[in-house]
Design a protein around this motif. Structure first.
Motif, mmCIF file in Angstrom:
data_model
loop_
_atom_site.group_PDB
_atom_site.id
_atom_site.type_symbol
_atom_site.label_atom_id
_atom_site.label_comp_id
_atom_site.label_asym_id
_atom_site.label_seq_id
_atom_site.Cartn_x
_atom_site.Cartn_y
_atom_site.Cartn_z
ATOM 1 N N SER A 1 0.925 -24.818 -15.487
ATOM 2 C CA SER A 1 0.673 -23.519 -16.126
ATOM 3 C C SER A 1 0.962 -22.357 -15.190
ATOM 4 O O SER A 1 0.964 -22.489 -13.968
ATOM 5 N N HIS A 2 1.197 -21.227 -15.812
ATOM 6 C CA HIS A 2 1.278 -19.964 -15.081
ATOM 7 C C HIS A 2 0.137 -19.098 -15.576
ATOM 8 O O HIS A 2 -0.152 -19.059 -16.763
ATOM 9 N N ALA A 3 -0.501 -18.395 -14.661
ATOM 10 C CA ALA A 3 -1.563 -17.468 -15.053
ATOM 11 C C ALA A 3 -1.479 -16.262 -14.140
ATOM 12 O O ALA A 3 -1.096 -16.380 -12.963
ATOM 13 N N LEU A 4 -1.855 -15.111 -14.668
ATOM 14 C CA LEU A 4 -1.735 -13.879 -13.882
ATOM 15 C C LEU A 4 -2.838 -13.724 -12.854
ATOM 16 O O LEU A 4 -2.629 -13.235 -11.764
ATOM 17 N N GLY A 5 -4.033 -14.099 -13.227
ATOM 18 C CA GLY A 5 -5.162 -13.849 -12.329
ATOM 19 C C GLY A 5 -6.212 -14.917 -12.480
ATOM 20 O O GLY A 5 -5.931 -16.101 -12.355
ATOM 21 N N ILE A 6 -7.440 -14.447 -12.777
ATOM 22 C CA ILE A 6 -8.575 -15.370 -12.861
ATOM 23 C C ILE A 6 -8.914 -15.606 -14.329
ATOM 24 O O ILE A 6 -8.825 -14.695 -15.137
ATOM 25 N N GLY A 7 -9.316 -16.815 -14.668
ATOM 26 C CA GLY A 7 -9.765 -17.068 -16.033
ATOM 27 C C GLY A 7 -9.357 -18.433 -16.523
ATOM 28 O O GLY A 7 -8.786 -19.237 -15.785
ATOM 29 N N ASN A 8 -9.652 -18.670 -17.793
ATOM 30 C CA ASN A 8 -9.443 -19.995 -18.373
ATOM 31 C C ASN A 8 -8.075 -20.176 -19.004
ATOM 32 O O ASN A 8 -7.710 -21.283 -19.366
ATOM 33 N N ILE A 9 -7.359 -19.079 -19.204
ATOM 34 C CA ILE A 9 -6.121 -19.155 -19.980
ATOM 35 C C ILE A 9 -4.908 -19.411 -19.084
ATOM 36 O O ILE A 9 -4.747 -18.784 -18.029
ATOM 37 N N GLY A 10 -4.077 -20.354 -19.518
ATOM 38 C CA GLY A 10 -2.821 -20.652 -18.819
ATOM 39 C C GLY A 10 -1.666 -20.652 -19.808
ATOM 40 O O GLY A 10 -1.865 -20.895 -21.006
ATOM 41 N N TYR A 11 -0.479 -20.342 -19.304
ATOM 42 C CA TYR A 11 0.719 -20.319 -20.165
ATOM 43 C C TYR A 11 1.688 -21.395 -19.694
ATOM 44 O O TYR A 11 1.888 -21.572 -18.489
ATOM 45 N N PHE A 12 2.299 -22.089 -20.664
ATOM 46 C CA PHE A 12 3.190 -23.212 -20.348
ATOM 47 C C PHE A 12 4.549 -22.996 -21.000
ATOM 48 O O PHE A 12 4.623 -22.582 -22.162
ATOM 49 N N ARG A 13 5.596 -23.335 -20.262
ATOM 50 C CA ARG A 13 6.943 -23.357 -20.859
ATOM 51 C C ARG A 13 7.157 -24.755 -21.429
ATOM 52 O O ARG A 13 6.933 -25.754 -20.719
ATOM 53 N N ASP B 1 4.547 -14.392 -19.324
ATOM 54 C CA ASP B 1 3.763 -15.033 -18.263
ATOM 55 C C ASP B 1 4.159 -16.489 -18.039
ATOM 56 O O ASP B 1 4.150 -16.969 -16.905
ATOM 57 N N ALA B 2 4.537 -17.185 -19.117
ATOM 58 C CA ALA B 2 4.968 -18.583 -18.936
ATOM 59 C C ALA B 2 6.247 -18.642 -18.111
ATOM 60 O O ALA B 2 6.473 -19.608 -17.383
ATOM 61 N N SER B 3 7.062 -17.600 -18.187
ATOM 62 C CA SER B 3 8.322 -17.597 -17.419
ATOM 63 C C SER B 3 8.047 -17.603 -15.914
ATOM 64 O O SER B 3 8.846 -18.093 -15.130
ATOM 65 N N GLY B 4 6.923 -17.047 -15.515
ATOM 66 C CA GLY B 4 6.589 -16.977 -14.082
ATOM 67 C C GLY B 4 7.458 -15.997 -13.310
ATOM 68 O O GLY B 4 7.405 -15.959 -12.076
ATOM 69 N N LEU B 5 8.229 -15.184 -14.026
ATOM 70 C CA LEU B 5 9.185 -14.298 -13.343
ATOM 71 C C LEU B 5 8.608 -12.923 -12.996
ATOM 72 O O LEU B 5 9.079 -12.270 -12.078
ATOM 73 N N VAL B 6 7.606 -12.488 -13.752
ATOM 74 C CA VAL B 6 7.156 -11.092 -13.611
ATOM 75 C C VAL B 6 5.742 -11.064 -13.031
ATOM 76 O O VAL B 6 4.853 -11.763 -13.528
ATOM 77 N N VAL C 1 14.857 -29.479 -35.746
ATOM 78 C CA VAL C 1 14.852 -28.212 -34.990
ATOM 79 C C VAL C 1 14.569 -28.487 -33.520
ATOM 80 O O VAL C 1 13.628 -29.209 -33.187
ATOM 81 N N LYS C 2 15.435 -27.896 -32.668
ATOM 82 C CA LYS C 2 15.182 -27.932 -31.219
ATOM 83 C C LYS C 2 14.584 -26.584 -30.824
ATOM 84 O O LYS C 2 15.036 -25.554 -31.321
ATOM 85 N N PHE C 3 13.638 -26.628 -29.926
ATOM 86 C CA PHE C 3 13.025 -25.345 -29.521
ATOM 87 C C PHE C 3 12.734 -25.319 -28.025
ATOM 88 O O PHE C 3 12.545 -26.367 -27.389
ATOM 89 N N GLU C 4 12.744 -24.102 -27.503
ATOM 90 C CA GLU C 4 12.201 -23.807 -26.166
ATOM 91 C C GLU C 4 11.258 -22.634 -26.364
ATOM 92 O O GLU C 4 11.549 -21.743 -27.168
ATOM 93 N N GLY C 5 10.156 -22.627 -25.667
ATOM 94 C CA GLY C 5 9.224 -21.520 -25.871
ATOM 95 C C GLY C 5 8.019 -21.603 -24.963
ATOM 96 O O GLY C 5 8.033 -22.308 -23.946
ATOM 97 N N ALA C 6 6.975 -20.876 -25.358
ATOM 98 C CA ALA C 6 5.779 -20.797 -24.524
ATOM 99 C C ALA C 6 4.542 -21.078 -25.354
ATOM 100 O O ALA C 6 4.492 -20.747 -26.548
ATOM 101 N N ILE C 7 3.545 -21.703 -24.726
ATOM 102 C CA ILE C 7 2.251 -21.866 -25.403
ATOM 103 C C ILE C 7 1.144 -21.340 -24.496
ATOM 104 O O ILE C 7 1.264 -21.358 -23.262
#
Lengths: 215, 319
Positions: free
Chosen positions: A91-103, A141-146, A186-192
């Protein structure tokens, strides 16, 4: 005797004259007149242009990041084994907390086309491809780029998500929605977005970055 | 041959005594527990009471002395607290600002005095003043609420927005997050947008007057839970509580109960205890020599709604 008042008046006139000239000089050098449209254009240059920024990273950095993502079925398996280590590793996360983003990426068969989403059968899981509510920071945020600390103004940082989501809503969703039907592959790429403490793996919701139909 | 005159010897002895005294004072100060000032925008709101008390209690747990100062939403009073904290020898300030711009000068005063300042929840519009800013991700929280709002109002209808303090960045982060979703639905019409300064009573008055002009609204989005409760009270008094859906932000105790009772639809759960404890921990790390703190540390906000309220408790977890 009669010339004295005239001389005094002349002196006063000279003094006032010098004063007026001095004031005019100071005034002239204190004020700088510039056309309003020119000034507004100068201000515009300092405004962060999120759309231009997103357009600039779209083809290279973002596409590359979303090509390099975890298969959604493998991610679900990984969660079933160990939630914490899956969050740490993927996961990628910006700071503190329970939420994470996944590619994530995957391929599935369309089982339903709903008003706000399209449901895919991927292996034994139902995956929800979001087609209406493309909002929030998942893709950014899932991209981890910014990184937030690269932006002095937090509003600029948030505007990147808005520009990114706008482009998905305008360029990716309409063509997909107009063609997709039940039974399509369907093929997909995305974030959750997932919550570590309140984890729900039923019907994961994917914010798409790319969607590809192969009937 | 040179001899010291008696006056020179006296001066030398005096100088040595002063030096010794200074050194002793310094070592005495080093032996004393560190003093931490918790300066909070207002104690008139239970959310900030939780933030301030958790920060102070955790600072004490870490071995510091801690004192809470209430700025009463007044930047001038906040300045007095900063000057007080500096002159009284406080070693760090855990700070919840009253105004994103107006509070910058106060943080700079502390920086000049080499006292670290850790902002809690609210942001200041400068990245070179505070040591670190631990901030709720209000924007993301309100995006989630915006989505839920659109779903619940079925993409159409008149609604009202009640804003917090105009000078606070959180007010606008929340509003922008909400509008980044809702403004995409042209059939959702905002008929009034007014500020009530995060105050329950003001929100009730604002709602009462809006209802007289717009009795047919379907939803109210409020920038905090206090205002949501005030708006709800006004709706009950007008007999419209069943007709209008109310959305808040904070995760306060009475709103969590109200969500369970279906009086309020949803809120954004912030984590004041987590923010406060992180700020106190950062102060400890600073005293231990750390200097490379991230300027902005976002803390995630989670939406609590009709479907998941049973999973949450007021003010989030303590972790």
């Amino acid at each position: 005797m009669s010339t004295k008042p005239t001389e005094a008046m002349n002196n006063k006139a000279i003094k006032y004259g010098i004063g007026v000239v001095a004031l005019a000089l100071v005034g002239y050098n204190s004020i700088y007149i510039q056309p309003l449209d020119q000034k507004l254009a100068e201000n515009q240059q300092t405004v962060f242009n999120a759309k231009a920024y997103v357009d600039g990273i779209w083809n290279q950095d973002l596409s590359k990041a979303y090509q390099d993502c975890t298969d959604i079925s493998q991610l679900i398996d990984s969660f079933n084994q160990d939630v914490n280590s899956t969050f740490e590793k993927n996961s990628h996360a910006l700071g503190i907390g329970n939420i994470g983003y996944f590619r994530v990426k995957g391929e599935g068969i369309v089982s339903a086309v709903n008003e706000n989403n399209v449901l895919l059968q991927v292996g034994s899981s139902i995956i929800e491809i979001e087609t209406e509510f493309i909002f929030g920071n998942a893709l950014r945020d899932a991209s981890g780029l910014v990184k937030i600390n690269d932006y002095e103004d937090t509003a600029d940082f948030n505007s990147i998500s808005e520009a990114l989501n706008d482009r998905i809503r305008q360029e990716v969703i309409p063509s997909f929605r107009s063609k997709v039907k039940e039974g399509d592959s369907v093929k997909f790429e995305g974030a959750i977005e997932l919550n570590k403490v309140h984890l729900n793996l039923d019907q994961l919701e994917v914010i798409p970055f790319t969607l590809q139909i192969s009937s | 041959m040179t001899y010291f005159k008696p006056i020179k010897i006296v001066c030398l002895l005096l100088f040595t005594a002063i030096l010794f005294s200074c050194q002793k004072q310094k070592s005495e100060k080093q032996d004393q527990p560190k003093k931490v000032a918790v300066i909070v925008s207002s104690l008139n709101n239970p959310w900030f009471v939780v933030l301030a008390e958790t920060a102070a209690n955790h600072a004490i747990e870490l071995g510091f002395e801690a004192t809470i100062f209430d700025s009463q939403n007044n930047t001038a009073l906040e300045t007095d607290h900063f000057e007080n904290a500096i002159s009284s020898g406080y070693d760090a300030i855990l700070f919840n600002p009253t105004d994103a711009d107006g509070s910058i000068a106060n943080v700079r005063i502390a920086k000049k005095a080499e006292i670290p300042v850790f902002c809690m929840d609210r942001e200041i519009n400068a990245t070179d003043a505070a040591t670190s800013q631990i901030l709720s991700d209000s924007y993301a929280g309100c995006v989630a609420i915006g989505k839920y709002f659109v779903e619940k109002l079925n993409k159409s209808g008149k609604y009202v927005e009640i804003l917090g303090l105009v000078g606070d960045n959180n007010t606008w982060s929340r509003s922008k997050g909400f509008h980044s979703v809702v403004d995409n639905y042209p059939e959702l019409q905002m008929v009034a947008q007014q500020n009530a300064d995060f105050d329950r009573n003001k929100a009730m008055e604002v709602m009462e007057s809006i209802l007289q002009v717009h009795p047919d609204i379907k939803g109210v989005f409020c920038g905090n839970d206090g205002m949501a409760m005030g708006a709800y009270q006004a709706l009950v008094a007008a007999g419209k509580a069943e007709q209008v859906m109310v959305f808040g932000f904070d995760g306060a105790s009475d709103v969590i109960t109200s969500i369970e009772q279906k009086k309020i639809l949803a809120t954004g759960m912030q984590f004041p205890k987590l923010i406060a404890r992180t700020a106190a921990n950062y102060a400890l790390e600073y005293f231990n020599g750390k200097r490379d703190f991230a300027q902005k540390v976002p803390v995630t906000v989670e939406m609590v709604n009709q479907e998941n309220v049973h999973e949450y408790e007021a003010y989030g977890s303590d972790e």
